[in-house]
Design a protein around this motif. Structure first.
Motif, PDB file in Angstrom:
ATOM      1  N   SER A 113      30.820  40.570  25.567  1.00 54.80           N
ATOM      2  CA  SER A 113      30.076  39.733  26.452  1.00 54.80           C
ATOM      3  C   SER A 113      30.654  38.973  27.482  1.00 54.80           C
ATOM      4  O   SER A 113      30.132  38.269  28.350  1.00 54.80           O
ATOM      5  CB  SER A 113      29.680  38.528  25.390  1.00 54.80           C
ATOM      6  N   GLY A 114      31.427  39.435  27.989  1.00 57.95           N
ATOM      7  CA  GLY A 114      32.220  39.170  29.200  1.00 57.95           C
ATOM      8  C   GLY A 114      33.555  38.238  28.987  1.00 57.95           C
ATOM      9  O   GLY A 114      33.407  37.682  30.472  1.00 57.95           O
ATOM     10  N   GLY A 115      34.211  37.330  28.208  1.00 59.25           N
ATOM     11  CA  GLY A 115      35.546  36.810  28.415  1.00 59.25           C
ATOM     12  C   GLY A 115      36.032  37.766  29.269  1.00 59.25           C
ATOM     13  O   GLY A 115      36.267  38.860  28.882  1.00 59.25           O
ATOM     14  N   MET A 116      37.512  37.003  30.490  1.00 59.00           N
ATOM     15  CA  MET A 116      38.132  37.535  30.458  1.00 59.00           C
ATOM     16  C   MET A 116      39.426  36.626  31.640  1.00 59.00           C
ATOM     17  O   MET A 116      38.628  35.231  31.828  1.00 59.00           O
ATOM     18  CB  MET A 116      37.656  38.205  32.087  1.00 59.00           C
ATOM     19  N   VAL A 117      40.073  36.748  29.978  1.00 59.96           N
ATOM     20  CA  VAL A 117      41.361  35.930  30.292  1.00 59.96           C
ATOM     21  C   VAL A 117      42.506  36.418  30.794  1.00 59.96           C
ATOM     22  O   VAL A 117      42.911  37.585  30.916  1.00 59.96           O
ATOM     23  CB  VAL A 117      41.581  35.722  28.586  1.00 59.96           C
ATOM     24  N   VAL A 118      42.892  35.727  31.531  1.00 60.81           N
ATOM     25  CA  VAL A 118      44.338  36.059  32.533  1.00 60.81           C
ATOM     26  C   VAL A 118      45.393  35.817  31.774  1.00 60.81           C
ATOM     27  O   VAL A 118      45.505  34.209  31.919  1.00 60.81           O
ATOM     28  CB  VAL A 118      44.522  35.620  34.187  1.00 60.81           C
ATOM     29  N   MET A 156      27.238  41.915  36.354  1.00 59.70           N
ATOM     30  CA  MET A 156      27.924  41.470  35.138  1.00 59.70           C
ATOM     31  C   MET A 156      28.746  39.777  34.955  1.00 59.70           C
ATOM     32  O   MET A 156      29.319  40.002  35.920  1.00 59.70           O
ATOM     33  CB  MET A 156      28.743  42.055  34.009  1.00 59.70           C
ATOM     34  N   VAL A 157      28.435  39.335  34.216  1.00 57.59           N
ATOM     35  CA  VAL A 157      28.569  37.928  34.548  1.00 57.59           C
ATOM     36  C   VAL A 157      30.048  37.539  33.291  1.00 57.59           C
ATOM     37  O   VAL A 157      30.355  37.784  32.084  1.00 57.59           O
ATOM     38  CB  VAL A 157      27.311  36.442  33.515  1.00 57.59           C
ATOM     39  N   PHE A 158      31.337  37.080  33.955  1.00 63.15           N
ATOM     40  CA  PHE A 158      32.383  37.149  33.130  1.00 63.15           C
ATOM     41  C   PHE A 158      32.485  35.205  33.275  1.00 63.15           C
ATOM     42  O   PHE A 158      32.379  35.288  34.322  1.00 63.15           O
ATOM     43  CB  PHE A 158      33.247  37.634  33.857  1.00 63.15           C
ATOM     44  N   SER A 159      33.488  34.942  32.491  1.00 68.57           N
ATOM     45  CA  SER A 159      33.271  33.792  32.421  1.00 68.57           C
ATOM     46  C   SER A 159      35.426  34.483  32.718  1.00 68.57           C
ATOM     47  O   SER A 159      36.116  34.626  31.702  1.00 68.57           O
ATOM     48  CB  SER A 159      33.214  32.823  31.303  1.00 68.57           C
ATOM     49  N   LEU A 160      35.780  33.594  33.415  1.00 70.34           N
ATOM     50  CA  LEU A 160      37.333  34.171  33.781  1.00 70.34           C
ATOM     51  C   LEU A 160      38.197  32.822  34.181  1.00 70.34           C
ATOM     52  O   LEU A 160      37.291  31.827  34.624  1.00 70.34           O
ATOM     53  CB  LEU A 160      37.336  34.112  35.195  1.00 70.34           C
ATOM     54  N   VAL A 161      38.713  32.477  32.968  1.00 70.03           N
ATOM     55  CA  VAL A 161      39.597  31.667  32.269  1.00 70.03           C
ATOM     56  C   VAL A 161      40.796  32.058  32.496  1.00 70.03           C
ATOM     57  O   VAL A 161      41.155  32.861  32.417  1.00 70.03           O
ATOM     58  CB  VAL A 161      38.772  30.962  31.013  1.00 70.03           C
ATOM     59  N   GLY A 162      41.794  31.228  32.003  1.00 69.74           N
ATOM     60  CA  GLY A 162      43.238  31.366  31.443  1.00 69.74           C
ATOM     61  C   GLY A 162      44.110  31.215  33.176  1.00 69.74           C
ATOM     62  O   GLY A 162      43.129  29.923  34.049  1.00 69.74           O
ATOM     63  N   LYS A 163      45.216  31.740  32.881  1.00 66.71           N
ATOM     64  CA  LYS A 163      46.225  31.658  34.139  1.00 66.71           C
ATOM     65  C   LYS A 163      45.510  32.075  35.514  1.00 66.71           C
ATOM     66  O   LYS A 163      46.338  32.322  36.238  1.00 66.71           O
ATOM     67  CB  LYS A 163      47.788  31.710  34.082  1.00 66.71           C
ATOM     68  N   VAL A 164      44.664  31.079  35.992  1.00 65.77           N
ATOM     69  CA  VAL A 164      43.923  31.852  37.567  1.00 65.77           C
ATOM     70  C   VAL A 164      43.243  30.943  37.984  1.00 65.77           C
ATOM     71  O   VAL A 164      43.449  29.650  36.994  1.00 65.77           O
ATOM     72  CB  VAL A 164      43.133  32.900  36.820  1.00 65.77           C
ATOM     73  N   ASN A 165      43.738  31.128  38.877  1.00 67.30           N
ATOM     74  CA  ASN A 165      43.506  29.804  40.118  1.00 67.30           C
ATOM     75  C   ASN A 165      41.963  28.998  40.030  1.00 67.30           C
ATOM     76  O   ASN A 165      41.560  28.191  39.701  1.00 67.30           O
ATOM     77  CB  ASN A 165      43.748  29.423  41.843  1.00 67.30           C
ATOM     78  N   ASN A 166      40.978  30.159  40.288  1.00 71.60           N
ATOM     79  CA  ASN A 166      39.997  29.970  39.941  1.00 71.60           C
ATOM     80  C   ASN A 166      38.960  30.127  38.842  1.00 71.60           C
ATOM     81  O   ASN A 166      38.700  31.039  38.677  1.00 71.60           O
ATOM     82  CB  ASN A 166      38.791  30.284  41.048  1.00 71.60           C
ATOM     83  N   THR A 167      38.802  28.662  38.259  1.00 73.65           N
ATOM     84  CA  THR A 167      38.127  29.272  36.666  1.00 73.65           C
ATOM     85  C   THR A 167      36.398  28.789  36.834  1.00 73.65           C
ATOM     86  O   THR A 167      36.475  27.840  37.420  1.00 73.65           O
ATOM     87  CB  THR A 167      38.725  28.540  35.462  1.00 73.65           C
ATOM     88  N   GLY A 168      35.587  29.865  35.758  1.00 79.29           N
ATOM     89  CA  GLY A 168      34.403  30.087  35.635  1.00 79.29           C
ATOM     90  C   GLY A 168      33.525  30.848  35.480  1.00 79.29           C
ATOM     91  O   GLY A 168      34.087  32.056  35.103  1.00 79.29           O
TER      92      GLY A 168
END
Lengths: 121, 598
Positions: free
Chosen positions: B428-433, B353-365
């Protein structure tokens, strides 16, 4: 451009296009030519060109890259051969005229040319 | 003259890197290579998205896979001189591990990538999306040729069913079953549709796939069309994605020229063609039935699902609609077989699964991982942990209508079923920290504010219910909430969930319900103590200065837009709470951590 009408067509086209992207794969063999100022002065640019031509002529899948000066300027042009299944071999004074022999013996026949190896390397 | 180029420079030219200036880098690189007379030796190529957009513009140098980040045109001559001419790494342009400060020059060695398993994103960044030849060279269209020339539609459907692939748009419906239903539906005219109407704020995996590897979508779509018996396909892309539209157009034209689209594809006797339709950006049009209405040219509103689209979809014909990533996964399954696919991921959710890792996290993408990886591995091992060493508070999965999961659930394996059980969804794979400085009530309010605008208005519950929930949440964040409001919220959320027609309405209460479930004490703090634990809700917080820490540098006093801060040089300052509008500028500016928010 021609239409692709069979699996054979597709495979043929892929083989023709392989050169375009082969650098983006790990092919197992990499030749590094020393291209510091000393290397260039000793003829490394000609060596590089000769290697490029020879690899293409013999259809050998090996990456050709360049490296800096390692401090043994006397031995330039230096060519280091990296293969996945053997330790790297560093050849000294590889002028352009020695390239065909190097490609033939080391890359095609798998034999290290001992007399050219940098002493103690 | 050199026979073959000895090096390739791939410069990312997808939206993220273009925005940070990669077009200038490409021009500068081409000019510099030409100026030095190296154009026979070094090839400069347009590349696609690596998914590491925070680091853009990025470029790759092959052989070797040297990866440079945040390149500006001024850096180009140094890259050519050092790396391409002398074979040396330019350390200052390499990625540095944010925690260890270690310089990592090779792309594959960066932890952000090393722990991923790239399938859908495999080609993204390693080939030029505008040249079908590169796609073919990397093995492209092999699956299509195999499917069309050596497999029957039934065999393809059998394989897709056996693979266990579930719709990557978020609902997770088994793709093979959808194909089978379309195949068996009566009618001569059938359609296949790509859902590229990615609307979740912060999610961009579909965009990146269409921009960086458009042929993988076309190839999967054509295989699907053959399997279900369609001769016409549509790609529905939102108009906010101009580069995706452009690259897809180029890809379609090239595929037609090679006879991989159009009449008699690969001389197999199968005809299929594709049209691109641009969506106007309504969030609800990502919902499949609304999307089809929009394709037909009417207002994008969902319709009841008791008649399946596989029987009567677009123009009342049998229609098979899948997400961009689902289509792009198909060629891999055909090439490698369903067993291979099942080896990745979990029993119920095979594959990646593809996630878009965003928010308060060191590596976004963009991050592609096998299903079943734990949230902790995703956020800490790949994401590099929470930004600035702060405490983790929650992660929201599944976009604006997903749920917020707390630290206690970090062990949760990420797959369709487990996320739904926990009150969230894959989406759809959004992931907000989110970190400790986040207010969960405010988060719920924020997402409902988004959804309020996007409800199409067809169902009363969704149209009015989201609005009412938003009003209640706003009251709570302003300190005017009561405990009865919290109960009311639960009733409203339940009603909207049960009585809305489409997934937008059904999932809209998720942010409310999940925060009520996992962060109930924060709601209570807002209502009973008139306190915002995250220090966010302006009506409930006060700013003050810690006299122990304040050295009297006067920076905050000078920048305060309300001139609410006073004090002598080298003496602790004070904030006038009456004047303070709690904008937070002083807190952001203070280098001594002296601003206290309670």
């Amino acid at each position: 451009m021609p239409r692709i009408t069979s699996l054979q067509d597709l495979h043929k086209l892929r083989a023709e296009l392989r050169d375009e992207i082969v650098q983006r794969y790990d092919v197992g063999t990499t030749l590094v030519v020393g291209m510091g100022t000393c290397g260039i002065a000793a003829g490394a640019r000609e060596t590089l060109r000769a290697l490029s031509d020879e690899l293409a002529r013999c259809d050998i899948a090996a990456h050709l890259t360049i490296g800096g000066c390692i401090g043994t300027c006397d031995y330039e042009p230096l060519v280091t051969v990296h293969c996945t299944d053997a330790p790297p071999v560093m050849y000294a004074n590889v002028t352009a005229d020695k390239v065909p022999e190097l490609v033939k013996k080391h890359l095609q026949q798998g034999k290290v040319i001992q007399k050219w190896v940098v002493p103690g390397s | 003259m050199i026979t073959k180029p000895r090096a390739t420079v791939l410069i990312c030219s997808s939206t993220g890197c273009l925005a940070s200036g990669s077009a200038g880098v490409y021009e500068a690189m081409s000019a510099e290579v030409q100026r030095r007379g190296l154009e026979d030796e070094i090839k400069v190529v347009i590349g696609g998205c690596r998914g590491f957009c925070a680091m853009g513009p990025v470029l790759d140098i092959y052989p070797g896979g040297i990866f440079y980040v945040r390149i500006q045109p001024a850096d180009v001559s140094e890259i050519v001189e050092e790396t391409l001419v002398k074979g040396r790494i330019v350390e200052r342009l390499c990625y540095k591990d944010p925690t260890t400060q270690e310089v990592i020059p090779i792309f594959d060695k960066i932890p952000f990538y090393a722990k991923q398993e790239r399938l859908v994103l495999r080609n993204c960044g390693r080939l030029n999306p505008n040249r079908i030849e590169e796609y073919i060279a990397f093995g492209g269209y092999e699956a299509l040729a195999h499917a069309l020339l050596a497999m029957t539609p039934e065999e393809i459907i059998r394989d897709i069913k056996a693979s266990g692939l579930r719709g990557r748009g978020g609902a997770g419906f088994p793709t093979g079953r959808k194909w089978e239903a379309t195949r068996k539906a009566e009618g001569d005219i059938k359609y296949v549709v790509v859902n590229g109407d990615e609307g979740d704020p912060g999610a961009f995996m579909d965009r990146s796939t269409m921009e960086a590897d458009p042929h993988s979508v076309l190839e999967g779509l054509t295989i699907g069309a053959y399997a279900v018996g369609a001769h016409q396909g549509y790609i529905y892309v939102r108009d906010e994605y101009p580069l995706a539209v452009r690259n897809l157009h180029i890809a379609i034209d090239q595929a037609r020229e090679y006879g991989l689209l159009g009449e008699n594809i690969l001389d197999s006797g199968f005809d299929f063609d594709v049209q691109i339709m641009r969506g106007a950006g309504a969030f609800v049009c990502g919902e499949s039935s609304a999307l089809m209405q929009s394709l037909e040219g009417t207002v994008g509103e969902p319709r009841p699902k008791h008649i399946h689209a596989t029987e009567r979809g677009l123009w009342d014909r049998p229609t098979c609609l899948n997400n961009v990533k689902s289509w792009a996964t198909i060629p891999h399954i055909i090439n490698n077989g369903p067993e291979w696919f099942r080896r990745m991921g979990t029993e119920g959710s095979p594959g990646t699964m593809v996630f878009s890792l965003v928010g308060k996290v060191n590596n976004t993408g963009l991050v592609e991982v096998p299903m079943g990886i734990s949230l902790r591995d995703l956020i800490y091992d790949i994401g590099g942990g929470v930004l600035n060493g702060k405490q983790f508070k929650a992660v929201q999965t599944g976009g604006p209508s997903g749920g917020c999961l707390p630290a206690e659930l970090l062990h949760l394996p990420v797959d369709f079923d487990r996320l739904t059980e926990a009150g969230s969804m894959m989406g759809s794979g959004g992931m907000v920290v989110m970190d400790e400085d986040t207010c969960m009530v405010d988060v719920a309010r924020y997402f409902l504010d988004f959804l309020k605008e996007e409800s199409c208005g067809k169902c009363v519950a969704c149209r009015e219910g989201i609005r009412r929930m938003l009003e209640v949440l706003t009251d709570i964040t302003e300190g005017q909430g009561t405990m009865a409001d919290i109960e009311q919220l639960e009733t409203l959320a339940w009603t909207v969930q049960q009585t809305s027609l489409c997934q937008l309405g059904k999932s809209a209460p998720n942010p409310v319900l999940s925060t009520l479930r996992y962060f109930h004490d924060e709601y209570v703090a807002h209502v009973e103590e008139k306190r915002c634990p995250g220090g966010v809700c302006r009506a409930l917080i006060t700013y003050s200065i810690d006299p122990e820490k304040c050295p009297g540098c006067m920076l905050c006093a000078r920048k305060c837009p309300q001139t609410a801060i006073s004090g002598e040089r080298k003496q602790p300052h004070v904030i006038d709470a009456e004047l303070c509008i709690r904008c937070g500028i002083c807190r952001d500016l203070c280098r001594f951590d002296a601003i206290v928010v309670v």
